[in-house]
Design a protein around this motif. Sequence first.
Motif, PDB file in Angstrom:
ATOM      1  N   HIS A  11       0.818  -1.223   0.000  1.00  0.00           N
ATOM      2  CA  HIS A  11       0.000   0.000   0.000  1.00  0.00           C
ATOM      3  C   HIS A  11       0.846   1.266   0.000  1.00  0.00           C
ATOM      4  CE1 HIS A  11       0.662  -0.287   4.349  1.00  0.00           C
ATOM      5  NE2 HIS A  11       0.372   0.997   4.407  1.00  0.00           N
ATOM      6  N   LEU A  12       2.023   1.220   0.618  1.00  0.00           N
ATOM      7  CA  LEU A  12       2.912   2.392   0.571  1.00  0.00           C
ATOM      8  C   LEU A  12       3.372   2.647  -0.861  1.00  0.00           C
ATOM      9  CD1 LEU A  12       5.162   1.859   3.739  1.00  0.00           C
ATOM     10  CD2 LEU A  12       3.260   3.459   3.466  1.00  0.00           C
ATOM     11  N   CYS A  13       3.582   1.556  -1.610  1.00  0.00           N
ATOM     12  CA  CYS A  13       3.987   1.677  -3.018  1.00  0.00           C
ATOM     13  C   CYS A  13       2.858   2.304  -3.839  1.00  0.00           C
ATOM     14  CB  CYS A  13       4.344   0.317  -3.593  1.00  0.00           C
ATOM     15  SG  CYS A  13       5.720  -0.488  -2.741  1.00  0.00           S
ATOM     16  N   ASP A  14       1.629   1.864  -3.576  1.00  0.00           N
ATOM     17  CA  ASP A  14       0.480   2.432  -4.290  1.00  0.00           C
ATOM     18  C   ASP A  14       0.374   3.931  -4.016  1.00  0.00           C
ATOM     19  OD1 ASP A  14      -0.093  -0.125  -5.179  1.00  0.00           O
ATOM     20  OD2 ASP A  14      -1.662  -0.473  -3.677  1.00  0.00           O
ATOM     21  N   ASP A  15       0.557   4.318  -2.758  1.00  0.00           N
ATOM     22  CA  ASP A  15       0.511   5.746  -2.398  1.00  0.00           C
ATOM     23  C   ASP A  15       1.616   6.517  -3.119  1.00  0.00           C
ATOM     24  OD1 ASP A  15      -1.570   5.114  -0.709  1.00  0.00           O
ATOM     25  OD2 ASP A  15      -0.387   5.267   1.139  1.00  0.00           O
ATOM     26  N   ALA A  16       2.817   5.954  -3.126  1.00  0.00           N
ATOM     27  CA  ALA A  16       3.949   6.624  -3.777  1.00  0.00           C
ATOM     28  C   ALA A  16       3.716   6.750  -5.280  1.00  0.00           C
ATOM     29  CB  ALA A  16       5.243   5.870  -3.496  1.00  0.00           C
ATOM     30  N   ARG A  17       3.127   5.716  -5.890  1.00  0.00           N
ATOM     31  CA  ARG A  17       2.851   5.765  -7.325  1.00  0.00           C
ATOM     32  C   ARG A  17       1.849   6.881  -7.628  1.00  0.00           C
ATOM     33  NH1 ARG A  17       3.524   3.353 -12.502  1.00  0.00           N
ATOM     34  NH2 ARG A  17       2.581   5.052 -13.647  1.00  0.00           N
ATOM     35  N   ASP A  18       0.844   7.046  -6.758  1.00  0.00           N
ATOM     36  CA  ASP A  18      -0.114   8.144  -6.938  1.00  0.00           C
ATOM     37  C   ASP A  18       0.592   9.492  -6.858  1.00  0.00           C
ATOM     38  OD1 ASP A  18      -2.185   6.333  -7.213  1.00  0.00           O
ATOM     39  OD2 ASP A  18      -2.909   6.568  -5.150  1.00  0.00           O
ATOM     40  N   MET A  19       1.537   9.616  -5.924  1.00  0.00           N
ATOM     41  CA  MET A  19       2.298  10.864  -5.797  1.00  0.00           C
ATOM     42  C   MET A  19       3.119  11.127  -7.057  1.00  0.00           C
ATOM     43  SD  MET A  19       3.725  10.730  -1.905  1.00  0.00           S
ATOM     44  CE  MET A  19       2.816   9.776  -0.720  1.00  0.00           C
ATOM     45  N   LEU A  20       3.736  10.073  -7.597  1.00  0.00           N
ATOM     46  CA  LEU A  20       4.508  10.231  -8.829  1.00  0.00           C
ATOM     47  C   LEU A  20       3.602  10.666  -9.980  1.00  0.00           C
ATOM     48  CD1 LEU A  20       6.974   7.212  -8.633  1.00  0.00           C
ATOM     49  CD2 LEU A  20       7.573   9.639  -8.537  1.00  0.00           C
ATOM     50  N   ALA A  63      13.612   9.235  -2.015  1.00  0.00           N
ATOM     51  CA  ALA A  63      12.556   8.901  -1.060  1.00  0.00           C
ATOM     52  C   ALA A  63      12.425   7.395  -0.958  1.00  0.00           C
ATOM     53  CB  ALA A  63      11.228   9.511  -1.495  1.00  0.00           C
ATOM     54  N   GLU A  64      12.076   6.927   0.253  1.00  0.00           N
ATOM     55  CA  GLU A  64      11.829   5.500   0.437  1.00  0.00           C
ATOM     56  C   GLU A  64      10.945   5.284   1.652  1.00  0.00           C
ATOM     57  OE1 GLU A  64      15.354   3.388   2.703  1.00  0.00           O
ATOM     58  OE2 GLU A  64      16.158   4.528   1.026  1.00  0.00           O
ATOM     59  N   GLY A  65      10.308   4.115   1.694  1.00  0.00           N
ATOM     60  CA  GLY A  65       9.450   3.780   2.827  1.00  0.00           C
ATOM     61  C   GLY A  65       8.205   4.646   2.862  1.00  0.00           C
ATOM     62  N   ARG A  66       7.926   5.223   4.008  1.00  0.00           N
ATOM     63  CA  ARG A  66       6.766   6.116   4.143  1.00  0.00           C
ATOM     64  C   ARG A  66       7.133   7.461   3.526  1.00  0.00           C
ATOM     65  NH1 ARG A  66       2.734   4.191   6.992  1.00  0.00           N
ATOM     66  NH2 ARG A  66       3.100   2.445   8.391  1.00  0.00           N
ATOM     67  N   ILE A  67       6.683   7.666   2.316  1.00  0.00           N
ATOM     68  CA  ILE A  67       7.073   8.849   1.556  1.00  0.00           C
ATOM     69  C   ILE A  67       6.069   9.972   1.775  1.00  0.00           C
ATOM     70  CG2 ILE A  67       7.427   9.756  -0.773  1.00  0.00           C
ATOM     71  CD1 ILE A  67       8.380   6.901  -1.539  1.00  0.00           C
ATOM     72  N   ASP A  68       6.592  11.146   2.059  1.00  0.00           N
ATOM     73  CA  ASP A  68       5.780  12.341   2.224  1.00  0.00           C
ATOM     74  C   ASP A  68       5.785  13.110   0.904  1.00  0.00           C
ATOM     75  OD1 ASP A  68       4.391  14.132   4.223  1.00  0.00           O
ATOM     76  OD2 ASP A  68       5.879  15.509   3.377  1.00  0.00           O
ATOM     77  N   TYR A  69       4.610  13.533   0.458  1.00  0.00           N
ATOM     78  CA  TYR A  69       4.524  14.215  -0.833  1.00  0.00           C
ATOM     79  C   TYR A  69       5.443  15.425  -0.915  1.00  0.00           C
ATOM     80  CZ  TYR A  69       2.808  16.572  -4.955  1.00  0.00           C
ATOM     81  OH  TYR A  69       2.751  17.186  -6.180  1.00  0.00           O
ATOM     82  N   SER A  70       5.527  16.196   0.162  1.00  0.00           N
ATOM     83  CA  SER A  70       6.350  17.413   0.113  1.00  0.00           C
ATOM     84  C   SER A  70       7.829  17.076  -0.094  1.00  0.00           C
ATOM     85  CB  SER A  70       6.159  18.263   1.369  1.00  0.00           C
ATOM     86  OG  SER A  70       6.563  17.564   2.513  1.00  0.00           O
ATOM     87  N   ASP A  71       8.282  15.972   0.489  1.00  0.00           N
ATOM     88  CA  ASP A  71       9.678  15.564   0.277  1.00  0.00           C
ATOM     89  C   ASP A  71       9.914  15.197  -1.187  1.00  0.00           C
ATOM     90  OD1 ASP A  71      10.151  15.886   2.981  1.00  0.00           O
ATOM     91  OD2 ASP A  71       9.874  13.766   3.444  1.00  0.00           O
ATOM     92  N   LEU A  72       8.952  14.486  -1.766  1.00  0.00           N
ATOM     93  CA  LEU A  72       9.075  14.085  -3.161  1.00  0.00           C
ATOM     94  C   LEU A  72       9.022  15.308  -4.075  1.00  0.00           C
ATOM     95  CD1 LEU A  72       9.484  11.334  -4.443  1.00  0.00           C
ATOM     96  CD2 LEU A  72       7.001  11.142  -4.706  1.00  0.00           C
ATOM     97  N   ALA A  73       8.085  16.204  -3.798  1.00  0.00           N
ATOM     98  CA  ALA A  73       7.962  17.423  -4.601  1.00  0.00           C
ATOM     99  C   ALA A  73       9.238  18.252  -4.541  1.00  0.00           C
ATOM    100  CB  ALA A  73       6.758  18.233  -4.137  1.00  0.00           C
ATOM    101  N   ASN A  74       9.837  18.342  -3.354  1.00  0.00           N
ATOM    102  CA  ASN A  74      11.091  19.085  -3.215  1.00  0.00           C
ATOM    103  C   ASN A  74      12.194  18.460  -4.058  1.00  0.00           C
ATOM    104  OD1 ASN A  74      10.078  20.978  -1.447  1.00  0.00           O
ATOM    105  ND2 ASN A  74      10.695  19.878   0.380  1.00  0.00           N
ATOM    106  N   ALA A  75      12.253  17.149  -4.097  1.00  0.00           N
ATOM    107  CA  ALA A  75      13.276  16.465  -4.889  1.00  0.00           C
ATOM    108  C   ALA A  75      13.142  16.805  -6.382  1.00  0.00           C
ATOM    109  CB  ALA A  75      13.184  14.959  -4.681  1.00  0.00           C
ATOM    110  N   PHE A  76      11.889  17.014  -6.808  1.00  0.00           N
ATOM    111  CA  PHE A  76      11.640  17.366  -8.212  1.00  0.00           C
ATOM    112  C   PHE A  76      11.620  18.883  -8.444  1.00  0.00           C
ATOM    113  CE2 PHE A  76      10.187  13.005  -8.258  1.00  0.00           C
ATOM    114  CZ  PHE A  76      10.475  12.578  -9.543  1.00  0.00           C
ATOM    115  N   HIS A  77      11.895  19.643  -7.381  1.00  0.00           N
ATOM    116  CA  HIS A  77      11.898  21.115  -7.447  1.00  0.00           C
ATOM    117  C   HIS A  77      10.542  21.669  -7.907  1.00  0.00           C
ATOM    118  CE1 HIS A  77      16.147  20.858  -6.678  1.00  0.00           C
ATOM    119  NE2 HIS A  77      16.291  20.061  -7.720  1.00  0.00           N
ATOM    120  N   ILE A  78       9.498  21.148  -7.293  1.00  0.00           N
ATOM    121  CA  ILE A  78       8.148  21.633  -7.595  1.00  0.00           C
ATOM    122  C   ILE A  78       7.703  22.525  -6.456  1.00  0.00           C
ATOM    123  CG2 ILE A  78       5.744  20.944  -7.863  1.00  0.00           C
ATOM    124  CD1 ILE A  78       6.729  18.473  -9.288  1.00  0.00           C
TER     125      ILE A  78
END
Length: 79
Positions: free
Chosen positions: A14-23, A64-79
């Motif tokens: 389920h964490l993967c599904d959440d991360a895929r939605d964020m991507l 990002a890995e494990g329990r991924i927070d959207y803001s951390d992912l967005a920051n990595a992509f400079h969004i």
Amino acid sequence: MSDKVTFYTKAGCHLCDDARDMLDDIAAQKSFELTEIDIRKDLTLFEQYRYRIPVVVLNETIVAEGRIDYSDLANAFHI
């Protein structure tokens, strides 16, 4: 040149599904080339990532890995 993203995942995570939605959300704002890899298809990858998935690698760097927070992912992509 487009960013390259490698997404390590497995079915039923389920964490993967959440991360895929964020991507998917990020893809709507910034283009990148996505490679999705099921770790169960490769024993070496399974051993390496089994307790860490989902793992998002952006241009060779784990962002990002494990329990991924959207803001951390967005920051990595400079969004």
